[in-house]
Design a protein around this motif. Structure first.
Motif, PDB file in Angstrom:
ATOM      1  N   ALA A 174      56.964 -18.701 -52.714  1.00  0.00           N
ATOM      2  CA  ALA A 174      57.995 -18.468 -53.725  1.00  0.00           C
ATOM      3  C   ALA A 174      58.117 -19.710 -54.589  1.00  0.00           C
ATOM      4  CB  ALA A 174      59.331 -18.153 -53.065  1.00  0.00           C
ATOM      5  N   VAL A 190      60.541 -21.200 -57.351  1.00  0.00           N
ATOM      6  CA  VAL A 190      61.887 -20.984 -57.884  1.00  0.00           C
ATOM      7  C   VAL A 190      62.055 -21.815 -59.149  1.00  0.00           C
ATOM      8  CG1 VAL A 190      64.350 -21.065 -57.402  1.00  0.00           C
ATOM      9  CG2 VAL A 190      62.732 -20.610 -55.544  1.00  0.00           C
ATOM     10  N   LEU A 235      68.528 -17.866 -56.703  1.00  0.00           N
ATOM     11  CA  LEU A 235      68.347 -18.355 -55.336  1.00  0.00           C
ATOM     12  C   LEU A 235      69.718 -18.649 -54.743  1.00  0.00           C
ATOM     13  CD1 LEU A 235      66.592 -19.493 -52.981  1.00  0.00           C
ATOM     14  CD2 LEU A 235      66.666 -21.699 -54.169  1.00  0.00           C
ATOM     15  N   LEU A 257      68.395 -20.864 -48.587  1.00  0.00           N
ATOM     16  CA  LEU A 257      67.123 -20.995 -47.887  1.00  0.00           C
ATOM     17  C   LEU A 257      67.285 -20.446 -46.477  1.00  0.00           C
ATOM     18  CD1 LEU A 257      66.193 -24.698 -48.813  1.00  0.00           C
ATOM     19  CD2 LEU A 257      65.422 -22.616 -49.976  1.00  0.00           C
ATOM     20  N   ILE A 305      60.995 -23.778 -43.428  1.00  0.00           N
ATOM     21  CA  ILE A 305      61.269 -22.637 -44.302  1.00  0.00           C
ATOM     22  C   ILE A 305      60.565 -21.395 -43.767  1.00  0.00           C
ATOM     23  CG2 ILE A 305      60.710 -21.641 -46.568  1.00  0.00           C
ATOM     24  CD1 ILE A 305      62.932 -23.452 -46.972  1.00  0.00           C
ATOM     25  N   ILE A 363      63.810 -16.976 -48.130  1.00  0.00           N
ATOM     26  CA  ILE A 363      64.930 -17.298 -49.012  1.00  0.00           C
ATOM     27  C   ILE A 363      65.822 -16.076 -49.167  1.00  0.00           C
ATOM     28  CG2 ILE A 363      63.685 -19.052 -50.327  1.00  0.00           C
ATOM     29  CD1 ILE A 363      63.175 -16.964 -52.486  1.00  0.00           C
ATOM     30  N   TYR A 417      58.734 -16.007 -46.826  1.00  0.00           N
ATOM     31  CA  TYR A 417      57.682 -16.773 -47.499  1.00  0.00           C
ATOM     32  C   TYR A 417      57.178 -17.870 -46.570  1.00  0.00           C
ATOM     33  CZ  TYR A 417      59.063 -14.463 -51.814  1.00  0.00           C
ATOM     34  OH  TYR A 417      59.341 -13.514 -52.766  1.00  0.00           O
ATOM     35  N   VAL A 434      58.123 -22.669 -50.153  1.00  0.00           N
ATOM     36  CA  VAL A 434      58.957 -22.525 -51.343  1.00  0.00           C
ATOM     37  C   VAL A 434      58.768 -23.754 -52.223  1.00  0.00           C
ATOM     38  CG1 VAL A 434      61.308 -22.378 -52.245  1.00  0.00           C
ATOM     39  CG2 VAL A 434      60.683 -21.105 -50.185  1.00  0.00           C
ATOM     40  N   LEU A 448      60.389 -25.613 -55.090  1.00  0.00           N
ATOM     41  CA  LEU A 448      61.695 -25.675 -55.735  1.00  0.00           C
ATOM     42  C   LEU A 448      61.541 -26.384 -57.078  1.00  0.00           C
ATOM     43  CD1 LEU A 448      64.649 -24.876 -55.124  1.00  0.00           C
ATOM     44  CD2 LEU A 448      65.007 -27.232 -54.384  1.00  0.00           C
ATOM     45  N   LEU A 477      59.242 -26.831 -47.815  1.00  0.00           N
ATOM     46  CA  LEU A 477      60.003 -26.945 -49.062  1.00  0.00           C
ATOM     47  C   LEU A 477      59.346 -28.011 -49.933  1.00  0.00           C
ATOM     48  CD1 LEU A 477      62.517 -26.163 -50.747  1.00  0.00           C
ATOM     49  CD2 LEU A 477      63.731 -28.034 -49.591  1.00  0.00           C
TER      50      LEU A 477
END
Length: 717
Positions: A235, A237, A367, A370, A377, A380, A398, A401, A403, A663
Motif C-alpha cells: 500500500a 499512502v 488512512l 495501521l 505491519i 491498514i 498488506y 506500507v 507512507l 513501514l
C-alpha cells in the motif's frame, strides 16, 4: 596614415579519415589588431551583510582555496589519450541579452558559436558547424554587477562530428586542455533514460524472456493479476511525487500496488478548489493541499532542487516528467518550472500509466490506522473521506506500507504517535507572504530591460528574486562572517507572475502559499518571507511531544483566522506600516488573494522575535532590491507550512521505519525531502529499497542512479 594589416595564413594540422597521417591545408583569416589593455580601477568594497554561507573568490577560506588548487591540478594532469573522439563541455558561455534570440530559443545561435570559438580559440565562428554542438543548460543572469544581463550556456561539443564536418578544427582541439569550472573533457557522454526505460531494462536483465512476456501482457489487468497471483502486496499512502514514483518503481518490478489518496483526482480536485475560491466551500480532504499530485500540483511547479541539478537521479525524474508530457525545455532551463496548468496533464498521464500496470488507485480514501502485530505491519484501516472518520472503516491486508503523505496530514502524525512510531520534531520556518506588482519586480531586477518581459511572452523570463539574511538571538542582522548565526530570514517559494492562495485544511485555521501557471502572466509577484524556528520556539507546546512543532503551526494558524475575522479572509498589512509597527488605516493595495484581505497589525500575530527579524531583514532586502519597500507591497499572514514539522525516523539504507517493520516513511511529509524533485527522488530510492526487501530487485540502485541524498527535508541557508 593607418597601418595596413595583411591577411595571415595559418597551416592547420588535423587527422585524416583513418587518423594515421597528418597533412596541412592553408587557412586564411584577417589579422586582428589588439587595442590597449583596459585598466580597471580597484575599489575597496565593505561587506555590510552576509549574502550567503559560501565564500567565493578572494574571500574563500584557505582550506577551500587549497581544495580548489588540488582539484585544478588533478584536472590538468589528467591525460587525455584520444583527443580525436569524445566530448568537450564548455560552461559559462555568456551571451549579452541583446545578441541572444531569447529565453525560448534553446538551440545553437551564431552569437553562441562566437562564444564557443573564443573558448576553442578558433578564428572564424561562422565556420563551426552547429550540428557538432548541443546545448545542455541555458540560464539568465541579470545580476547588477554585470554591465548587461546575459544568457549563460553550457554546451557539449562532439569531437568526431566536428572533425567530420570541419577537419581544420583539429589543430585547435589538439591544444585544448581542461579548465576547472569552464572546460571539461568526457570520453563519452552519458545519456540517461527516463525511469520507465530504466526499469524495463532492469526487469529484462533480471528475469529474461519470461518477464518480458509478462510485461507485454501488463495492459490486460486480469491477465496480469492471474499471472502474478502471489505477488507481494504494497500500500502506498499519498499520491504526491514520492508516492507516485514509489508506486511506479514497485509496480514495474512486480509488486501488487494499491495507491491510496485521501483527496480527489486532479479533475475533481480542480472543481473543489474552484468551489473554495468562488463560494468559500472548503472540502477538508480535497483542496490546495490534499489530492492527486500533492500540494505541489497547485503551486508554482518549481523543479529546482538542492540535491544536485546534474545528478543522475534528478535527471531521471526530469526525463520521466517529459515522458508524461512535460515540455523538453525543462531539461535545459536553468530554473525549470511547470506551473499548475501543465502539472494537471502530466499527472493524468502518470495515472493512466499506473492503471495500465495494474495499480489499484483509491481516491477519496483516508488512512485511519495501521494494523500492527509484534511491531510489524500486517495491514491498514481506511475509510471514504466523505464519511466520518472510522464510520465506514475497512481493513486491508498488506505486506508493506509506503507512507508518502504530505506535511499537512496531521491526523496521520497523531495516529503514528499512538503506535509509538519513532519521530522527532524538525526545524522549519514561519512568516508572512509579501506581494508586489510584477512590473515593479521586473524593473528592480532588469531596469530598462523590464519591457522585454511582456507578461511571460517576451525575450527574457519574468523576473524573480531570492534573498537571505542571518539574524542572531538579539534579532539583529549579522554583519560579520565570523559571528554565530542562530536564525535565517529568507524568501521561500517565490512565485513570479503568480497569486496568493489558501492552503488551510480546516475552517478554523488559516495559512497561505503561492502558485502560478506556466506562463507566469499574472500582474503580481509573491514570495514568503520566513524565519527559521526550532525546538526553543516549540517549548510552550512541549506537552505534545514530537508533535510540538505541529501545535506551534496550529496555534498561529488559528490566530491568523481570528485576525482575518473568519470566512478565510487573510490579515494583511502594507510593508511600510509593518516596518513602522502601525495598523494600516488607509485602504490596502489590491491583492491577488481572491477571498479577501483585512487590515491588521501583523506584529500582534507572530512572536516578537519573529516579527523583529522580519522587520530588520526586509529593511536590508530593500538595499539589495531598491524599491522593495513601497506603498504597493502587501504582507499577508500567515505562512507556516514551509516544510514538515516532524521527521519520521528510518534506516538510512533500507528506508524502513526504525520502530515498525514494514513501514516505509518517505517524502516531504516524513521530513526526508523538500520540493517536487527531491520528493520524487526519495520515492524512487525507497521503492527500490522495498523491492529489494521483497526479493523483487537484485543489485544496487546506486550503481544506476548514484548515491541517494540524505536529510533533504530542510536546508538552513
Amino acid at each position: 596614415m593607418a597601418a595596413r594589416f595583411q591577411p595571415l595564413t595559418l597551416y592547420l594540422s588535423y587527422p585524416s579519415s583513418n587518423h594515421t597521417s597528418m597533412f596541412q591545408t592553408p587557412f586564411s583569416f584577417p589579422c586582428i589588431k589588439r587595442g590597449p589593455a583596459l585598466r580597471s580601477s580597484k575599489k575597496s568594497i565593505k561587506c555590510t551583510t552576509l549574502r550567503c554561507s559560501k565564500r567565493t573568490g578572494k574571500r574563500r577560506y584557505p582550506s577551500e582555496k587549497k581544495k580548489l588548487e588540488r582539484m585544478n591540478k588533478t584536472l590538468t594532469q589528467t591525460e587525455i589519450k584520444v583527443k580525436e573522439e569524445g566530448f568537450w563541455r564548455f560552461s559559462k558561455l555568456a551571451i549579452p541579452v541583446h545578441k541572444d534570440p531569447g529565453k525560448d530559443f534553446l538551440g545553437v545561435s551564431l552569437p553562441l558559436l562566437e562564444s564557443i570559438s573564443k573558448a576553442l580559440e578558433f578564428p572564424v565562428a561562422s565556420m563551426l558547424p552547429m550540428e557538432a554542438f548541443t546545448v545542455v543548460r541555458k540560464s539568465f543572469d541579470a545580476r547588477k554587477l554585470l554591465k548587461e544581463p546575459q544568457f549563460v550556456y553550457t554546451v557539449d561539443m562532439d569531437v568526431k562530428k566536428l572533425l567530420n564536418l570541419e577537419p581544420r578544427a583539429w589543430d585547435f582541439i589538439s591544444r585544448l586542455e581542461p579548465k576547472l569550472g569552464s572546460i571539461e573533457y568526457m570520453p563519452s557522454r552519458k545519456v540517461l533514460a527516463d525511469l520507465i526505460s530504466i526499469l524495463h531494462n532492469l526487469v529484462d536483465n533480471q528475469h529474461g524472456t519470461k518477464q518480458e512476456e509478462a510485461r507485454d501482457g501488463i495492459h490486460n489487468k486480469s491477465f496480469n493479476r492471474s499471472l502474478f497471483s502471489k505477488r507481494p502486496k504494497v500500500a502506498v499512502v499519498g499520491s504526491g511525487p514520492s508516492g507516485l514514483f514509489a508506486s511506479l518503481v514497485l509496480s514495474e518490478l512486480g509488486a501488487d500496488v494499491t495507491l491510496i489518496e485521501r483527496g480527489q483526482a486532479v479533475e475533481q480536485r480542480g472543481h473543489d478548489i474552484g468551489a473554495l475560491v468562488v463560494r468559500r466551500a472548503l472540502q477538508p480532504e480535497s483542496n490546495f493541499c490534499f489530492g492527486e499530485g500533492g500540494a505541489g500540483t497547485w503551486s508554482d511547479g518549481k523543479l529546482v532542487t538542492r540535491i544536485g541539478r546534474n545528478s543522475d537521479s534528478v535527471l531521471t525524474v526530469m526525463k520521466t516528467l517529459v515522458h508524461f508530457g512535460a515540455p523538453p525545455e525543462i531539461l535545459l532551463d536553468g530554473k525549470p518550472h511547470l506551473g499548475t496548468d501543465r502539472l494537471i496533464g502530466i499527472l493524468r498521464n502518470f495515472r493512466q500509466h499506473l492503471v495500465q500496470l495494474g495499480v489499484d488507485i483509491k481516491f477519496g480514501t483516508r488512512l485511519d490506522d495501521l494494523i500492527v502485530e509484534n511491531k510489524q505491519i500486517i495491514g491498514i484501516k481506511v475509510s471514504k473521506t466523505r464519511a466520518e472518520s472510522g464510520s465506514n472503516s475497512q481493513s486491508l491486508s498488506y505486506d508493506a506500507v509506503v507512507l508518502a503523505v504530505g506535511h499537512s496530514a496531521r491526523d496521520v502524525y497523531q495516529m503514528l504517535l499512538q503506535h509509538n512510531v519513532d519521530m522527532v520534531p524538525k526545524d522549519f520556518a514561519v512568516g508572512l507572504r509579501i506581494e508586489h506588482p510584477q512590473e515593479l519586480i521586473n524593473k528592480i531586477q532588469y531596469s530598462s530591460l523590464a519591457a522585454e518581459v511582456q507578461l511571460g511572452r517576451g525575450k527574457v523570463p519574468v523576473a524573480d528574486y531570492k534573498v537571505v539574511k542571518y539574524v542572531n538571538e538579539g534579532d539583529e542582522i549579522v554583519n560579520s562572517c565570523l559571528e554565530d548565526r542562530s536564525r535565517s530570514c529568507y524568501s521561500f517559494c517565490m512565485c513570479p507572475g503568480g497569486q496568493v492562495v489558501l492552503t488551510s485544511t480546516n475552517s478554523s485555521e488559516l495559512c497561505i502559499n503561492g502558485m502560478s501557471f506556466s506562463r507566469r502572466s499574472s500582474r503580481w509577484a509573491n514570495a514568503a518571507i520566513v524565519v527559521t524556528v526550532s525546538m526553543n520556539d516549540f517549548a510552550p507546546f512541549s506537552g505534545h511531544g514530537p508533535l510540538c512543532g505541529v501545535e506551534f503551526q496550529r496555534h498561529y494558524e488559528r490566530k491568523a483566522a481570528m485576525f482575518g475575522g473568519g470566512n478565510f479572509v487573510v490579515p494583511a498589512q502594507t510593508v511600510t506600516d509593518f516596518l513602522d509597527n502601525k495598523l494600516s488605516v488607509t485602504s490596502l493595495p489590491q491583492s491577488s488573494y481572491r477571498l479577501g484581505v483585512r487590515p491588521s497589525n501583523l506584529h500582534e500575530l507572530l512572536p516578537t522575535h519573529i516579527t523583529k527579524a522580519l522587520q530588520n531583514s526586509i529593511a536590508v532586502f530593500d538595499k539589495e532590491l531598491p524599491g522593495y519597500i513601497c506603498k504597493d507591497a502587501l504582507l499577508h499572514g500567515v505562512e507556516t507550512r514551509t516544510s514538515s514539522p516532524i521527521r519520521i525516523l528510518r534506516n538510512t539504507d533500507t528506508y524502513e521505519s526504525t520502530s515498525v517493520i514494514g513501514l516505509y516513511p518517505v517524502g516531504e511529509g516524513a521530513g526526508h525531502a523538500g520540493g517536487i524533485i527531491s520528493a520524487a527522488v526519495d520515492g524512487i530510492y525507497c521503492g527500490f529499497a522495498l523491492a529489494k526487501n521483497l526479493n523483487l530487485f537484485e543489485g544496487e540502485i546506486e550503481s544506476i542512479l548514484g548515491k541517494a541524498q540524505k536529510n533533504t527535508g530542510f536546508v538552513k541557508y
